[in-house]
Motif scaffolding. Sequence first.
Motif, PDB file in Angstrom:
ATOM      1  N   PRO A 114       7.731 -12.312 -31.336  1.00  0.00           N
ATOM      2  CA  PRO A 114       6.326 -11.896 -31.305  1.00  0.00           C
ATOM      3  C   PRO A 114       5.642 -12.112 -32.648  1.00  0.00           C
ATOM      4  O   PRO A 114       4.463 -12.432 -32.697  1.00  0.00           O
ATOM      5  CB  PRO A 114       6.407 -10.410 -30.947  1.00  0.00           C
ATOM      6  N   ASN A 142      -2.399 -11.069 -31.384  1.00  0.00           N
ATOM      7  CA  ASN A 142      -1.479 -11.999 -30.724  1.00  0.00           C
ATOM      8  C   ASN A 142      -2.275 -13.194 -30.222  1.00  0.00           C
ATOM      9  O   ASN A 142      -3.322 -13.023 -29.585  1.00  0.00           O
ATOM     10  CB  ASN A 142      -0.742 -11.332 -29.555  1.00  0.00           C
ATOM     11  N   ASN A 152       7.134  -9.092 -24.940  1.00  0.00           N
ATOM     12  CA  ASN A 152       6.124  -8.081 -24.638  1.00  0.00           C
ATOM     13  C   ASN A 152       6.716  -6.700 -24.926  1.00  0.00           C
ATOM     14  O   ASN A 152       7.669  -6.271 -24.262  1.00  0.00           O
ATOM     15  CB  ASN A 152       5.705  -8.186 -23.162  1.00  0.00           C
ATOM     16  N   HIS A 161       2.029 -15.579 -23.113  1.00  0.00           N
ATOM     17  CA  HIS A 161       0.825 -14.798 -23.447  1.00  0.00           C
ATOM     18  C   HIS A 161      -0.366 -15.719 -23.223  1.00  0.00           C
ATOM     19  O   HIS A 161      -0.626 -16.626 -24.001  1.00  0.00           O
ATOM     20  CB  HIS A 161       0.884 -14.316 -24.896  1.00  0.00           C
ATOM     21  N   CYS A 235      -0.730  -3.244 -19.532  1.00  0.00           N
ATOM     22  CA  CYS A 235       0.548  -3.923 -19.744  1.00  0.00           C
ATOM     23  C   CYS A 235       0.783  -4.297 -21.196  1.00  0.00           C
ATOM     24  O   CYS A 235       1.809  -4.909 -21.520  1.00  0.00           O
ATOM     25  CB  CYS A 235       0.647  -5.156 -18.853  1.00  0.00           C
ATOM     26  N   GLU A 236      -0.167  -3.916 -22.088  1.00  0.00           N
ATOM     27  CA  GLU A 236       0.003  -4.171 -23.516  1.00  0.00           C
ATOM     28  C   GLU A 236      -0.341  -2.919 -24.331  1.00  0.00           C
ATOM     29  O   GLU A 236      -0.764  -2.998 -25.479  1.00  0.00           O
ATOM     30  CB  GLU A 236      -0.890  -5.343 -23.972  1.00  0.00           C
ATOM     31  N   GLU A 239       0.805  -2.050 -28.009  1.00  0.00           N
ATOM     32  CA  GLU A 239       0.119  -2.637 -29.147  1.00  0.00           C
ATOM     33  C   GLU A 239      -0.994  -1.686 -29.604  1.00  0.00           C
ATOM     34  O   GLU A 239      -1.388  -0.766 -28.887  1.00  0.00           O
ATOM     35  CB  GLU A 239      -0.488  -3.997 -28.764  1.00  0.00           C
ATOM     36  N   HIS A 244      -8.028  -7.885 -24.700  1.00  0.00           N
ATOM     37  CA  HIS A 244      -7.287  -9.099 -24.324  1.00  0.00           C
ATOM     38  C   HIS A 244      -8.266 -10.044 -23.631  1.00  0.00           C
ATOM     39  O   HIS A 244      -8.838  -9.717 -22.584  1.00  0.00           O
ATOM     40  CB  HIS A 244      -6.141  -8.733 -23.370  1.00  0.00           C
TER      41      HIS A 244
END
Length: 261
Positions: A114, A142, A152, A161, A235-236, A239, A244
């Motif tokens: 990552p 990212n 992830n 990604h 789903c992120e 972070e 996104h």
Amino acid sequence: MEQFRKFLRDKGFVLALLACLVAAAAAGVWAVRTVRDELKENLDGLKTPDSTSTLPGIDQDLTLIPEEEYPEWQQPDTPAANSVANVPKAELPSASSSSPSSGAASGSGSVREPSALQGGSSSASSSAAAASTQPGFGKILNGYSGDELVYNKTLGDWRTHNGIDYAAKAGEAVPAPVAGSVVLAGSDGSWGPTVAIKDDAGRIWRLCGVASPKVKEGDIVAAGQTLGKVGSVGCECAEEDHIHLEVKQGDAYLDPAKCRN
């Protein structure tokens, strides 16, 4: 005496004829022998020809050169470089030059940590930096990975990604990156609250993590218009707070950093 004359008279013709036949036979024998002797001489002459004799039409001064005395043909020993002038030399690419790598299919692509997609010094972040000039977006967390797999943190697996994560403070306004029509304003599964805009080129711009949307499906928005507030990307969520952003053309994901209005 009279009887001898009578005998000659009676047998004279026969004797004369016999004499002619004998003479003819002798002449024939002599002719045959003569022809045979001449043929034999001719045949002997053909078998052992005189080395000094010449054939008609052939120059007597013609001499044959023995095979071993034939002069050997020698190709001029001239350097090839001198045969053609002003020809540029081909240059091989240096070891430092590299061609762009092609991405593998999702699920079978190469794997990167990552951190390779994070921070301003990474190549992926550099390629996505141009998108940060769009109104209201902060630094890149990212970058777009294409066909390369990245880890992830939230889901604990390796996957592509397909967009860019821009750092943002929770509750601040989220501007529209492009002008177009709203095709989604609400929850989008594990991505959480999402707003999607279709631009004039037919591309879909998806902004995940847009809470309290101020637009609805069918609205026409301008670039920079407020779409909602910064929320959480389901789903992120491991972070830090961010938005996104994805861009799709049909079924293909595009790098948002390379897309312009």
